[in-house]
Write a protein that holds these residues in place. Structure first.
Motif, mmCIF file in Angstrom:
data_model
loop_
_atom_site.group_PDB
_atom_site.id
_atom_site.type_symbol
_atom_site.label_atom_id
_atom_site.label_comp_id
_atom_site.label_asym_id
_atom_site.label_seq_id
_atom_site.Cartn_x
_atom_site.Cartn_y
_atom_site.Cartn_z
ATOM 1 N N ALA A 95 0.832 -1.208 0.000
ATOM 2 C CA ALA A 95 0.000 0.000 0.000
ATOM 3 C C ALA A 95 0.864 1.255 0.000
ATOM 4 N N MET A 96 2.054 1.174 0.602
ATOM 5 C CA MET A 96 2.945 2.334 0.601
ATOM 6 C C MET A 96 3.584 2.535 -0.768
ATOM 7 N N VAL A 97 3.863 1.429 -1.431
ATOM 8 C CA VAL A 97 4.530 1.525 -2.729
ATOM 9 C C VAL A 97 3.558 2.026 -3.795
ATOM 10 N N SER A 98 2.340 1.511 -3.729
ATOM 11 C CA SER A 98 1.372 1.825 -4.772
ATOM 12 C C SER A 98 0.816 3.241 -4.627
ATOM 13 N N TYR A 99 0.593 3.904 -5.768
ATOM 14 C CA TYR A 99 -0.088 5.197 -5.766
ATOM 15 C C TYR A 99 -1.399 5.069 -6.528
ATOM 16 N N ASP A 100 -1.894 3.819 -6.618
ATOM 17 C CA ASP A 100 -3.149 3.629 -7.321
ATOM 18 C C ASP A 100 -4.298 3.832 -6.352
ATOM 19 N N THR A 101 -5.045 4.919 -6.565
ATOM 20 C CA THR A 101 -6.103 5.297 -5.641
ATOM 21 C C THR A 101 -7.116 4.182 -5.446
ATOM 22 N N ARG A 102 -7.455 3.494 -6.545
ATOM 23 C CA ARG A 102 -8.466 2.443 -6.451
ATOM 24 C C ARG A 102 -7.988 1.335 -5.528
ATOM 25 N N PHE A 103 -6.713 0.934 -5.690
ATOM 26 C CA PHE A 103 -6.167 -0.148 -4.867
ATOM 27 C C PHE A 103 -6.090 0.270 -3.397
ATOM 28 N N ILE A 104 -5.611 1.506 -3.185
ATOM 29 C CA ILE A 104 -5.455 1.949 -1.796
ATOM 30 C C ILE A 104 -6.808 2.019 -1.106
ATOM 31 N N CYS A 105 -7.813 2.505 -1.840
ATOM 32 C CA CYS A 105 -9.144 2.582 -1.243
ATOM 33 C C CYS A 105 -9.650 1.192 -0.877
ATOM 34 N N LEU A 106 -9.361 0.248 -1.723
ATOM 35 C CA LEU A 106 -9.757 -1.129 -1.482
ATOM 36 C C LEU A 106 -9.155 -1.636 -0.157
ATOM 37 N N SER A 134 0.242 13.822 9.892
ATOM 38 C CA SER A 134 0.079 13.620 8.460
ATOM 39 C C SER A 134 -0.297 14.927 7.776
ATOM 40 N N LEU A 135 -1.227 15.672 8.406
ATOM 41 C CA LEU A 135 -1.634 16.943 7.812
ATOM 42 C C LEU A 135 -0.441 17.895 7.724
ATOM 43 N N LEU A 136 0.330 17.928 8.810
ATOM 44 C CA LEU A 136 1.519 18.780 8.834
ATOM 45 C C LEU A 136 2.448 18.393 7.690
ATOM 46 N N ASN A 137 2.617 17.076 7.536
ATOM 47 C CA ASN A 137 3.490 16.550 6.504
ATOM 48 C C ASN A 137 3.009 16.961 5.108
ATOM 49 N N LEU A 138 1.680 16.866 4.885
ATOM 50 C CA LEU A 138 1.118 17.217 3.573
ATOM 51 C C LEU A 138 1.344 18.696 3.258
ATOM 52 N N VAL A 139 1.154 19.537 4.277
ATOM 53 C CA VAL A 139 1.376 20.971 4.099
ATOM 54 C C VAL A 139 2.844 21.226 3.747
ATOM 55 N N MET A 140 3.750 20.538 4.471
ATOM 56 C CA MET A 140 5.184 20.730 4.214
ATOM 57 C C MET A 140 5.545 20.325 2.789
ATOM 58 N N ILE A 141 4.945 19.214 2.329
ATOM 59 C CA ILE A 141 5.245 18.770 0.958
ATOM 60 C C ILE A 141 4.826 19.861 -0.036
ATOM 61 N N TYR A 142 3.648 20.434 0.212
ATOM 62 C CA TYR A 142 3.172 21.484 -0.687
ATOM 63 C C TYR A 142 4.118 22.686 -0.658
ATOM 64 N N LEU A 163 -4.191 9.035 1.892
ATOM 65 C CA LEU A 163 -4.836 7.725 1.948
ATOM 66 C C LEU A 163 -3.852 6.647 2.415
ATOM 67 N N LYS A 164 -2.620 6.744 1.893
ATOM 68 C CA LYS A 164 -1.606 5.752 2.255
ATOM 69 C C LYS A 164 -1.314 5.780 3.758
ATOM 70 N N TYR A 165 -1.228 7.009 4.307
ATOM 71 C CA TYR A 165 -1.013 7.090 5.755
ATOM 72 C C TYR A 165 -2.163 6.411 6.481
ATOM 73 N N PHE A 166 -3.383 6.731 6.055
ATOM 74 C CA PHE A 166 -4.536 6.250 6.811
ATOM 75 C C PHE A 166 -4.761 4.760 6.644
ATOM 76 N N VAL A 167 -4.248 4.203 5.575
ATOM 77 C CA VAL A 167 -4.458 2.775 5.381
ATOM 78 C C VAL A 167 -3.552 1.955 6.309
ATOM 79 N N THR A 168 -2.349 2.439 6.573
ATOM 80 C CA THR A 168 -1.428 1.641 7.380
ATOM 81 C C THR A 168 -1.727 1.740 8.877
ATOM 82 N N VAL A 169 -2.322 2.874 9.297
ATOM 83 C CA VAL A 169 -2.582 3.050 10.731
ATOM 84 C C VAL A 169 -3.488 1.952 11.308
#
Lengths: 568, 275
Positions: free
Chosen positions: B34-45, B75-83, B121-127
């Motif tokens: 799930a971390m490697v993949s960036y396929d939204t459909r797969f991660i949602c699954l 995670s939110l902090l991280n997303l903001v930093m990436i932006y 999504l990737k963060y939230f899937v592994t938690v």
């Protein structure tokens, strides 16, 4: 069992690489299969080294020069390994707490079998079987650390019993136990010995307790050599123990005080059976003297009021504790393992904060004083010296408190030297502390508290790990301080210490203070003893056997013993 | 003192009954794919699957509230930093640029937004996966699980032993600190800052000595019970493998294959809706 089984030392000498002198010299010793042997000797006599040669820790882990051969069950220890030997010799270490590895009691008992790659169902079956035998079945999923003192000791035994070896080695099994638990442990060891025909080797200096069950042979070590190797009866009759400064059981001291000729006594190793001509009359004569007068009450010094304390998520240890300690008291604080004796000291010294209540010294409340401010008046010597020592050299450690209080270097030097002389540590003043024995370290910590001249000193098990000579020296020294006005609070499991040196005993129990009276009265109260896991001494047994008043009798024996000691 | 470092909750669901190693295997492989993949459909699954498992293992919101909030915040902090540091990352990955608003370097693009949503999504899937493993696996089984997945038992056991000793070390630290204060180091608020600092330094040496003495005793105790004698050891708390365990292993591999199959369709790790 074959001729080969058992333990044999053949001209064994051992010198640690780190030491200048050999620790053991030309030891010849045979311990037969099925025998129960007690090894005693002063600190540094080589007792533990001897034990470590049986389980292979020496020469496999501690390096040194080994000559001669040690054979265990026909196997040459030097050519075997700790692993292989552990299947024959089960070792129970001094402090049960330190030997636990498992998260739960059951896993801890299974640890050895896990390492043998034993199949899981067999492990469960054997753990159940031994837990049942040791009466631990209800605690299988509990963390071993959370068990009571007696249960811990039984788990520690179960850990190695489960290997079903023929030899059990106990290194000071009583060191951390309250008197009743100590007695139960000795009984259990005896049960194992007779039920499974095990060879048992016990290294211990609390002879009074070990001899409550019969021992086949007593081996006395001194300075790396065996100085006596005979039945307990024969050795107790000789003057070996006295010459080496080892402590004899209390009832033997009573016999000596009553001028009984030990050579005429039969069954000298058993207080319930010993007999001699005119014994009754002689003891009765001793018991007619006048016991010492109780201390007159003096000024209150430290007072504790309405103290409430409990650790988070646990039942409160103290609900409403009230205690006044008077100027000049030597108070013994006793009670079963884990009842809160150390916790009470930590509350007094400010290490812990009570939920409610007042503590005051000389009428001044202490609750707002920091640990440091309280330490100026109340010294606390912890049980484990390693937790107190922070300097490298003895001199620096002892002088640290003064240095931090801004005393001049010259004054520090002279006061440190004076204290070190009193504590018998002056020759070691420039030594690194790491090179000292446990008993010496303990004295360093006592010295470093004494130098601050506190009004009250709290000592947590001051004599643990000390042999009788150092014990006597230290207690006499503390008594001297006490006479000069220092108030002492001693936490102890040692009933002998309490009887001899304390003038007041406070017994802690589940409901706070169970009793607050003089030491002899505590041990004469059977119900109280049972409630607090204390155990009457052999003096009590001796007195009851001959219909003497145990309280007066104990008082007089102790008095006569102390009188003898001060004339030496 | 109980050893509830992992927050293990003793219950009896089918997930609790699984062997620790199956759960560790599932957690590791599914998280990795799930971390490697960036396929939204797969991660949602996988996200849906992990939420179902979370519900199945009877974990209550109160048990995980704090952890989840912390992770969401970070995670939110991280997303903001990436932006802030690379606002054009999405554009670089997907090769197109659809500006939503703004202009210049910090213009918000659909590509960047999509990329960051995928990350979230990737963060939230592994938690949930990690929480399920930690809360449903008995700490006693932890070392055994590591060992079964091929980690040497010496290392596995050291890890669990270290975890078990953390409370002990904390306790020692407290006691030593107080003993040093009693000697005269004023570490309480009544002392000056410098004095408090030097005082703190003096706790370290006794702490090291106490710990070394403890390690020495424990390693001797372990050796006296033959730790390290054989290449293999068994584990008292190890659960026998059941049919459910086999199913978990199969399911894990199937999920990894599906993840890989999505790579194949996408032609890369990224699902690109902008083409």
């Amino acid at each position: 069992m074959s001729e080969q089984s058992g333990i044999k030392f053949d001209h064994v000498s051992f010198q640690y690489y780190s030491q200048a002198e050999p620790t053991l010299r030309d030891i010849n010793l045979t311990i037969n299969a099925g025998e129960k042997v007690l090894i005693v000797g002063p600190s540094g006599s080589g007792k533990s080294t001897l034990g470590n040669l049986i389980n292979g820790i020496i020469p496999h882990n501690y390096r040194g020069d080994l000559t001669g051969t040690v054979t265990v069950d026909g196997i040459n220890v030097a050519q075997s390994s700790v692993f292989d030997l552990s299947l024959k010799v089960g070792t129970v270490l001094q402090n049960a707490n330190d030997q636990f590895v498992g998260l739960t009691m059951a896993e801890d008992m299974a640890f050895g079998m896990e390492n043998d790659d034993t199949p899981v169902p067999e492990m469960h079956q054997r753990v159940n079987q031994w837990a049942d035998y040791l009466n631990l079945k209800d605690h299988l999923t509990q963390a071993p650390q959370s068990l009571s003192g007696g249960q811990k000791q039984r788990v520690a035994m179960g850990d190695v019993l489960i290997d079903e070896g023929d030899i059990m080695l106990f290194d000071e099994p009583l060191a951390a136990l309250d008197p009743a638990t100590g007695y139960q442990t000795i009984k259990l060891i005896d049960q194992l010995h007779s039920e499974f025909k095990m060879t048992v080797v016990i290294i211990e200096h609390r002879l009074e307790e070990v001899l409550t069950q019969s021992v086949d042979r007593l081996i006395v070590l001194n300075d790396g050599q065996i100085v006596a190797n005979d039945t307990p009866d024969a050795i107790l009759k000789s003057d070996v123990m006295q010459k080496l400064g080892l402590r004899e059981p209390l009832y033997i001291e009573a016999l000596k005080a009553a001028n009984v000729d030990l050579n005429q006594v039969t069954h000298l190793d058993d207080v319930e059976q010993l007999a001699a001509p005119h014994l009754e009359q002689q003891l009765a004569k001793l018991a007619t003297g006048d016991p010492k007068q109780p201390h007159a009450a003096s000024q209150p010094l430290l007072s504790i009021q309405n103290l409430k304390f409990g650790f988070a998520d646990q039942q409160p240890l103290f609900k409403d504790l009230n205690l006044t300690i008077n100027q000049g008291d030597h108070l013994a604080l006793v009670g079963q393992n884990g009842i809160g004796k150390s916790t009470l000291s930590k509350l007094i010294t400010g290490f812990l904060t009570p939920n409610r209540g007042q503590i005051s010294l000389n009428g001044q409340p202490l609750m707002n004083d920091s640990i440091k401010e309280r330490a100026d008046h109340i010294g606390y010597v912890m049980q484990d010296p390693d937790k107190m020592i922070s300097q490298v050299l003895v001199k620096a450690e002892v002088g640290l408190g003064l240095k931090l209080r801004g005393v001049s270097d010259a004054e520090i030097e002279s006061r440190v030297n004076a204290i070190l002389k009193i504590c018998g540590l002056y020759p070691y003043r420039n030594w690194p502390i790491a090179a000292l024995s446990f008993g010496q370290k303990k004295r360093v910590t006592i010295a470093s508290i004494l130098i601050l001249e506190p009004a009250v000193i709290i000592l947590d098990e001051p004599t643990a790990g000390q042999d009788f000579r150092h014990y006597t020296e230290m207690m006499q020294f503390l008594t001297q301080l006490n006479r000069q006005g220092t108030t002492l609070i001693t936490i102890t499991h040692d009933m002998h210490l309490m009887l001899e040196y304390a003038n007041r005993t406070v017994v802690l129990g589940n409901q706070g203070i169970l009793a607050d009276t003089n030491p002899v009265a505590v041990l004469s109260d059977t119900d109280l003893c049972q409630q607090a896991d204390l155990r009457p001494t052999s003096l009590y047994q001796l007195a009851t056997r001959f219909n003497l008043n145990p309280q007066t009798f104990t008082d007089l024996v102790i008095e006569s013993e102390l009188g003898g000691a001060s004339h030496e | 003192m109980n050893n509830n470092l992992f927050g293990y909750d003793h219950q009896n669901t089918w997930i609790h009954r699984l062997s620790g190693s199956s759960k560790l295997f599932f957690f590791l492989l599914v998280s990795i794919i799930a971390m490697v993949s960036y396929d939204t459909r797969f991660i949602c699954l996988v996200l849906v699957l992990s939420l179902v498992l979370l519900q199945q293992s009877h974990i209550k919101w109160a048990q995980i509230r704090l952890v989840v909030k912390l992770i969401v915040a970070f995670s939110l902090l991280n997303l903001v930093m990436i932006y802030i540091f690379s606002p054009e990352n999405g554009v670089a990955i997907y090769g197109t640029k659809h500006v939503i608003f703004g202009s210049g370097f910090y213009a918000l693009t659909q590509e960047q937004l999509f990329y960051e949503i995928n990350l979230a999504l990737k963060y939230f899937v592994t938690v949930p996966l990690a929480l399920i493993f930690l809360i449903t696996t008995n700490p006693s089984e932890f070392a055994a699980s590591l060992n079964r997945l091929g980690v040497s038992y010496r290392i596995s056991y050291s890890v669990s032993l270290a975890l078990r000793y953390i409370p002990d070390v904390q306790n020692d630290y407290q006691e030593i600190s107080r003993a040093q204060q009693a000697r005269g180091y004023e570490i309480s608020k009544k002392g000056k800052l410098m004095a408090r600092l030097t005082g703190a330094v003096h706790i370290i040496m006794p702490l090291i000595f106490t710990s070394i003495a403890k390690i020495d005793t424990i390693s001797q105790a372990m050796e006296l019970r033959r730790f390290g004698r054989n290449k293999k050891r068994s584990w008292y708390m190890q659960r026998p493998m059941t049919k459910n365990d086999d199913l978990v292993w199969v399911a894990t591999i199937v999920i990894v294959i599906i993840g890989g199959w999505f790579f194949h369709i996408d032609g890369s790790r990224f699902f690109n809706p902008f083409k």
